[in-house]
Design an enzyme around this catalytic site. Structure first.
Site, short mmCIF file in Angstrom:
data_model
loop_
_atom_site.label_atom_id
_atom_site.label_comp_id
_atom_site.label_asym_id
_atom_site.label_seq_id
_atom_site.Cartn_x
_atom_site.Cartn_y
_atom_site.Cartn_z
N GLU A 1 0.77 -1.49 -0.03
CA GLU A 1 0.27 -0.02 -0.46
C GLU A 1 0.81 1.36 -0.03
OE1 GLU A 1 -2.48 -0.93 -0.50
OE2 GLU A 1 -2.62 1.41 -1.07
C1 LIG Z 1 1.93 -9.72 0.63
C2 LIG Z 1 2.31 -7.92 -0.13
C3 LIG Z 1 0.41 -8.04 -0.70
C4 LIG Z 1 0.13 -7.55 -1.80
N1 LIG Z 1 -0.65 -6.97 -2.38
C5 LIG Z 1 -1.05 -5.96 -3.06
C6 LIG Z 1 -2.83 -5.89 -3.90
O1 LIG Z 1 -3.27 -6.41 -2.97
N2 LIG Z 1 -2.82 -5.60 -4.92
C7 LIG Z 1 -1.69 -4.46 -5.89
O2 LIG Z 1 -1.27 -3.72 -6.41
N3 LIG Z 1 -0.18 -5.32 -5.25
C8 LIG Z 1 -0.16 -5.60 -3.68
N4 LIG Z 1 1.48 -5.56 -3.65
C9 LIG Z 1 2.76 -4.85 -3.93
C10 LIG Z 1 3.05 -3.85 -2.95
O3 LIG Z 1 2.15 -2.92 -3.48
C11 LIG Z 1 4.92 -3.72 -3.37
O4 LIG Z 1 5.21 -4.26 -3.29
C12 LIG Z 1 5.32 -2.68 -3.11
O5 LIG Z 1 4.36 -0.76 -3.37
C13 LIG Z 1 6.73 -2.08 -3.34
O6 LIG Z 1 6.54 -2.23 -4.56
P1 LIG Z 1 7.65 -3.68 -5.01
O7 LIG Z 1 7.66 -4.87 -3.89
O8 LIG Z 1 7.93 -3.77 -7.10
O9 LIG Z 1 9.43 -2.10 -4.63
P2 LIG Z 1 10.04 -1.59 -5.40
O10 LIG Z 1 9.06 -0.59 -5.96
O11 LIG Z 1 11.11 -1.78 -5.79
O12 LIG Z 1 11.05 -0.27 -3.92
C14 LIG Z 1 11.95 -1.27 -3.42
C15 LIG Z 1 12.22 -0.33 -2.77
O13 LIG Z 1 12.53 0.37 -3.00
C16 LIG Z 1 11.98 1.93 -2.25
N5 LIG Z 1 11.71 2.73 -2.84
C17 LIG Z 1 11.54 2.83 -4.59
N6 LIG Z 1 11.08 4.31 -5.22
C18 LIG Z 1 11.23 4.53 -4.59
C19 LIG Z 1 11.38 5.79 -4.59
N7 LIG Z 1 10.70 6.69 -5.65
N8 LIG Z 1 11.53 7.19 -3.53
C20 LIG Z 1 12.16 6.85 -2.01
N9 LIG Z 1 12.86 4.68 -2.68
C21 LIG Z 1 12.14 3.96 -3.35
C22 LIG Z 1 11.01 1.97 -1.95
O14 LIG Z 1 10.62 2.05 -0.45
C23 LIG Z 1 11.54 0.19 -1.26
O15 LIG Z 1 11.78 -0.25 0.08
C24 LIG Z 1 1.16 -6.36 -2.86
C25 LIG Z 1 3.02 -7.17 -1.95
C26 LIG Z 1 2.78 -8.25 -0.86
C27 LIG Z 1 4.83 -8.62 -0.40
#
Ligand SMILES: Cc1cc2nc3c(=O)[nH]c(=O)nc-3n(C[C@H](O)[C@H](O)[C@H](O)COP(=O)(O)OP(=O)(O)OC[C@H]3O[C@@H](n4cnc5c(N)ncnc54)[C@H](O)[C@@H]3O)c2cc1C
Length: 569
Positions: free
Chosen positions: A425
């Site tokens: 989220e």
């Molecule tokens: C159990 C689970 C349930 C989920 N449920 C849903 C769902 O129902 N629907 C849905 O759409 N998604 C869902 N997600 C996805 C979740 O919202 C994403 O995993 C999350 O938004 C982060 O994206 P990412 O994993 O690609 O990490 P990344 O975007 O790759 O981020 C990795 C790290 O880099 C940091 N980072 C990235 N970009 C920036 C920036 N611009 N500035 C500063 N820091 C940054 C982040 O804070 C994080 O620490 C779920 C994930 C899990 C694990």
């Protein structure tokens, strides 16, 4: 061993005495029939559902988890589907929905109490209905009349569940990178093609039908976030046939094993546009804001559950001839957990009240002011409450000693379950950036100043000088640091990013100071003096032992103007 006593007394105390919500409801025509007794009765029933139906399924759901067969059908843990039917039969999904769509029209504040208890008892199960209200709001606010007629009542009642499909393998935080395509068909529908990952409740056996709200791109869409559209994609089409969407896999996760986190494939699936083309993110924000409040409440639920179980254990476990609760180091852990949990509840419920007022206050100017306050509080609540949800659980685990590291005692599962709320989220770092850039810098600190005015008004009502002085001091620190940042950001655009995390946590501490002062003031009116005195002592503990971290964080917000974060070698 792992028990839950719903904190009904505390909830009522915050709703009635700290926030005086009934006075606010009286200024909202939509809540003309709502009073404290109604709210109290609803919360009592909700407590029964959470502790009698959901809690018994929690540990077993963790062990059993979800399974997927070769056709992509997902089975949830035993008992989850029956519990969901009981939830629907009890009318719980419709609590805050508009009566015009079969809802009960109750305040979100009351729904917040329900959510807190559901998560405390079973986070994994709660993932399924947790997105319903956001989907309801998004469809109610942005969908065509035809889509509303078709889906809104079913969603309000919970007959049809909803999933939020944003994330793709290459597009997590950076939603502008998403690639799922939407092609217009002559009949006005869309053909959706692409892959999504991590979709909570993307497929399951709780309901026959479910709708996905899918972020996608139309053929001529501009790149980045300006070219994202939103589509409603049901699993079962109106003619009763199965839509071309498949669950290709479910994740094996650290926690919330009973929640199916699905990899989804859309092969020309039929959907319909929600809102205007290329303005899908604006429409989705309604769902995301509601989801952020809910995720903040997840953090609160975890805090409460961890705190009360650690307390129970510490009163029973004897070491060195006395219960460990008497050792000063353990007392610190427990008091910290109690003080933070109680303050988080005040902040969370204040946010819910602000959202209610932003929708329903009779005075349009008050609606606007409440909307600004809600926008400011939402990222703070999401990030701070979930951070504390995990860290309070980890601290509680420490109280259990070695027994906290083994399964039977429950806290081990809770530490694992609580962790995700800091990530999904919008990660907590993204919340901090949102707070600083969109909620503070964007209006040159106007909404923040209004919030701090409210805090200082509370200082004027404080029950003793120590509370008043501490709260005024915290507000002054906040104003000074915010002013320095607003000025500095004009010449150093990276400063807000370097300071964002500290800013959010510092503001959360200022809000805790407000919550402790308000709680101590409100406790003065409680007839049960021992209960009231204990609450005042916990508030004083927070002011004396925890608030200094806020001051340290404000100092770092200012210092971030002079200090860079070095590039990694
Ligand atoms: C159990 C689970 C349930 C989920 N449920 C849903 C769902 O129902 N629907 C849905 O759409 N998604 C869902 N997600 C996805 C979740 O919202 C994403 O995993 C999350 O938004 C982060 O994206 P990412 O994993 O690609 O990490 P990344 O975007 O790759 O981020 C990795 C790290 O880099 C940091 N980072 C990235 N970009 C920036 C920036 N611009 N500035 C500063 N820091 C940054 C982040 O804070 C994080 O620490 C779920 C994930 C899990 C694990």
């Amino acid at each position: 061993m792992w028990e839950y006593v719903a904190p009904l007394r505390d909830m009522r105390f915050v709703i009635e005495r700290v926030l005086d919500a009934p006075a606010s409801w009286a200024r909202c025509a939509a809540f003309a029939d709502v009073d404290l007794d109604t709210a109290g009765a609803v919360l009592e029933e909700a407590a029964r559902f959470a502790s009698e139906v959901l809690l018994p399924l929690n540990a077993h759901g963790d062990v059993q988890g979800c399974t997927r067969d070769v056709e992509g059908n997902v089975r949830t843990p035993q008992g989850f589907a029956q519990a969901y039917r009981a939830f629907v039969d009890g009318g719980w999904p419709a609590l805050p929905c508009d009566p015009a769509w079969g809802g009960q029209g109750l305040p979100l504040l009351v729904d917040a109490g329900l959510r807190e208890m559901l998560v405390a008892c079973n986070h994994a199960w709660t993932m399924y209905p947790d997105l319903l209200h956001g989907a309801y709001e998004t469809i109610a606010g942005h969908a065509s009349d035809a889509l509303k007629e078709r889906y809104l009542a079913e969603i309000a009642s919970g007959q049809c569940l909803a999933a939020m499909a944003l994330t793709e393998a290459g597009a997590g935080t950076d939603l502008g990178a998403l690639r799922t395509r939407a092609e217009q068909r002559p009949d006005g529908s869309l053909a959706i093609s692409g892959n999504k990952v991590f979709i909570s409740g993307g497929e399951h056996d709780l309901t026959d039908n479910l709708v996905h709200l899918v972020l996608c791109r139309l053929p001529d869409a501009p790149p980045g976030t300006k070219g994202i559209s939103l589509a409603l994609v049901p699993k079962i089409l109106p003619d009763g046939t199965r839509n071309a969407m498949h669950c290709d896999g479910i994740e094996h996760k650290m926690g919330i094993h009973g929640s199916a986190t699905c990899a989804m494939r859309y092969d020309g699936a039929t959907g319909w546009l929600v809102g205007e083309p290329n303005r899908g993110l604006q429409a989705m924000f309604l769902m995301m804001n509601s989801a952020r409040l809910h995720v903040g409440l997840q953090g609160l639920g975890h805090q409460e559950m961890a705190t009360q179980n650690a307390l129970r254990y510490a009163r029973e476990r004897v070491q060195m001839g006395v219960p460990i609760a008497q050792h000063a180091t353990v007392r610190h852990i427990l008091l910290r957990a109690q003080a933070v949990t109680e303050a988080t509840r005040v902040i969370a419920y204040r946010a819910a009240l602000a959202i209610d007022e932003s929708h329903h206050h009779d005075d349009p100017a008050q609606r606007d002011a409440a909307a600004e306050l809600a926008a400011l509080l939402t990222p703070v609540l999401k990030a701070f409450a979930t951070h504390q949800g995990f860290h309070t659980a980890a601290a509680a685990q420490q109280v259990f000693g070695g027994y906290g590291y083994v399964r039977e005692y429950g806290i081990e599962q809770q530490v694992r379950d609580a962790r995700i709320a800091m990530i999904y989220e919008g990660t907590n770092e993204v919340q901090a950036i949102d707070l600083v850039q969109r909620k503070v810098l964007a209006d040159a600190g106007a909404a923040l100043a209004a919030l701090l005015d409210e805090c200082e008004t509370e200082a004027g009502r404080a029950s003793d000088d120590e509370f008043a002085a501490a709260l005024r001091h915290a507000c002054r620190d906040a104003r000074d640091a915010a002013a320095a940042l607003i000025e500095g950001a004009k010449v150093d655009r990276e400063w807000p990013l370097r300071a964002a995390d500290d800013f959010l946590f510092a503001l959360a501490h200022t809000l805790m100071a407000w919550a402790w002062a308000a709680s101590a003031r409100a406790a003065a009116g409680e007839p049960d003096r021992a209960w009231a005195q204990a609450k005042v002592e916990r508030a004083r503990y927070g002011m004396q032992w925890l608030l200094p971290e806020g001051a340290m964080r404000w100092t770092r917000v200012v210092a971030a103007g002079r200090r860079g974060v070095p590039a990694l070698a």
